[in-house]
Design a protein around this motif. Structure first.
Motif, PDB file in Angstrom:
ATOM      1  N   ARG A 176       1.050  -1.188  -0.200  1.00 32.43           N
ATOM      2  CA  ARG A 176      -0.215   0.025   0.227  1.00 32.43           C
ATOM      3  C   ARG A 176       0.885   1.197   0.052  1.00 32.43           C
TER       4      ARG A 176
ATOM      5  N   LEU B 185     -10.919  -1.218   2.195  1.00 33.76           N
ATOM      6  CA  LEU B 185     -10.155  -0.196   1.720  1.00 33.76           C
ATOM      7  C   LEU B 185     -11.137   0.799   1.938  1.00 33.76           C
ATOM      8  N   HIS B 186     -12.259   0.810   1.271  1.00 35.07           N
ATOM      9  CA  HIS B 186     -13.306   1.606   1.607  1.00 35.07           C
ATOM     10  C   HIS B 186     -14.012   2.052   2.843  1.00 35.07           C
TER      11      HIS B 186
ATOM     12  N   THR C 125      -4.608   6.427  -3.151  1.00 34.58           N
ATOM     13  CA  THR C 125      -4.118   5.565  -2.305  1.00 34.58           C
ATOM     14  C   THR C 125      -4.048   4.097  -2.986  1.00 34.58           C
TER      15      THR C 125
ATOM     16  N   GLY D 107      -9.111   5.308  -2.637  1.00 32.65           N
ATOM     17  CA  GLY D 107      -8.648   4.036  -2.736  1.00 32.65           C
ATOM     18  C   GLY D 107      -8.578   3.237  -4.217  1.00 32.65           C
TER      19      GLY D 107
ATOM     20  N   VAL E 101     -14.087   2.712  -4.127  1.00 30.62           N
ATOM     21  CA  VAL E 101     -12.870   2.573  -4.524  1.00 30.62           C
ATOM     22  C   VAL E 101     -12.574   2.259  -6.160  1.00 30.62           C
TER      23      VAL E 101
ATOM     24  N   LEU F 261     -11.104   4.469   4.142  1.00 30.49           N
ATOM     25  CA  LEU F 261     -10.823   5.800   3.283  1.00 30.49           C
ATOM     26  C   LEU F 261     -12.084   6.353   3.164  1.00 30.49           C
TER      27      LEU F 261
END
Length: 247
Positions: free
Chosen positions: A24, A111-112, A57, A30, A120, A115
């Motif tokens: 990452r 990830l969602h 990201t 993301g 994403v 962030l």
């Protein structure tokens, strides 16, 4: 110095207990960038660095092969042996979703959740090109990108036209497309590895399938045969879909 030295190594385990390493880097919305065969090559990492520099990201899953491997015949053959014996990947079957899609959807959800934002991005290429479409079944994925999707291997008309989704997943993708989730597809117009699946996607998704076909018979639009137009279109797509204020 290692090309991944500035990336944070981690791992993700999905609810089924499957674990894969991840790398990452970056800030902003993301994007999951899924490597092609033979793995996390210098070209794949280089493209991911471009996405990071554009304000995202990026998470790089490591699904097979060796990180920072070369892309020569021996590396390709080694990775193909690995994927051919793995139950996570489909190679020739039609009307099936690769099992690894479940793990990738779980990664995108995490990830969602970390962030926030509208969702994403997900980008697959070549062997993994259709995985971004399979991830779109989950609402966490707001910007799916298919670069030269090549599975199932286009042996015969049925496989050449297949989009590597089960009927239920294809129906879910259609519903999301009808509700406004667009799909970006990028390939060289005369790339035989993509078969006729762009035609299938146009038929199934209509105007929600944004079709970019570059002139020529090359293959890897963002790596070995990188084309500036392809990269620009992809980054613009991510900016438009993932930033709440695209400006």
């Amino acid at each position: 110095m290692s090309l991944l030295a500035t990336w944070t190594r981690g791992e993700h385990t999905d609810p089924a207990g499957t674990t894969h390493p991840t790398y990452r880097k970056g800030t902003g919305p993301g994007v999951v960038v899924i490597h092609e065969v033979p793995g996390l090559t210098a070209d794949v990492i280089g493209f991911a660095e471009e996405v990071v520099a554009a304000g995202f990201t990026v998470v790089l899953p490591h699904l097979f092969g060796r990180p920072e491997t070369g892309d020569g015949p021996l590396a390709i053959a080694s990775s193909l042996r690995q994927v051919c014996v793995s139950r996570e990947f489909t190679k020739l079957a039609t009307g099936e979703t690769a099992p690894v899609a479940g793990w990738l959807r779980s990664l995108a959800r995490d990830l969602h959740a970390d962030l926030g934002g509208p969702g994403v991005g997900a980008l697959g290429m070549c062997f993994t090109g259709g995985f971004a479409l399979a991830m779109m079944v989950d609402d966490a994925v707001a910007a799916p990108v298919l670069c030269q999707p090549s599975v199932p291997f286009p042996v015969g008309r049925a496989r050449a036209a297949d989009v590597n989704l089960s009927p239920d997943d294809l129906a879910a993708v259609r519903r999301r497309a009808a509700a406004g989730c667009e799909v970006l597809g990028v390939r060289y117009a005369r790339d035989p590895a993509t078969g006729t699946r762009f035609e299938t996607l146009t038929r199934e998704l209509g105007d929600a399938f944004l079709r970019v076909e570059l002139p020529g018979r090359k293959h890897a639009v963002v790596t070995r045969h990188r084309q500036d137009e392809a990269v620009t279109r992809i980054l613009d797509f991510f900016h438009g879909k993932l930033h709440t204020d695209p400006s």
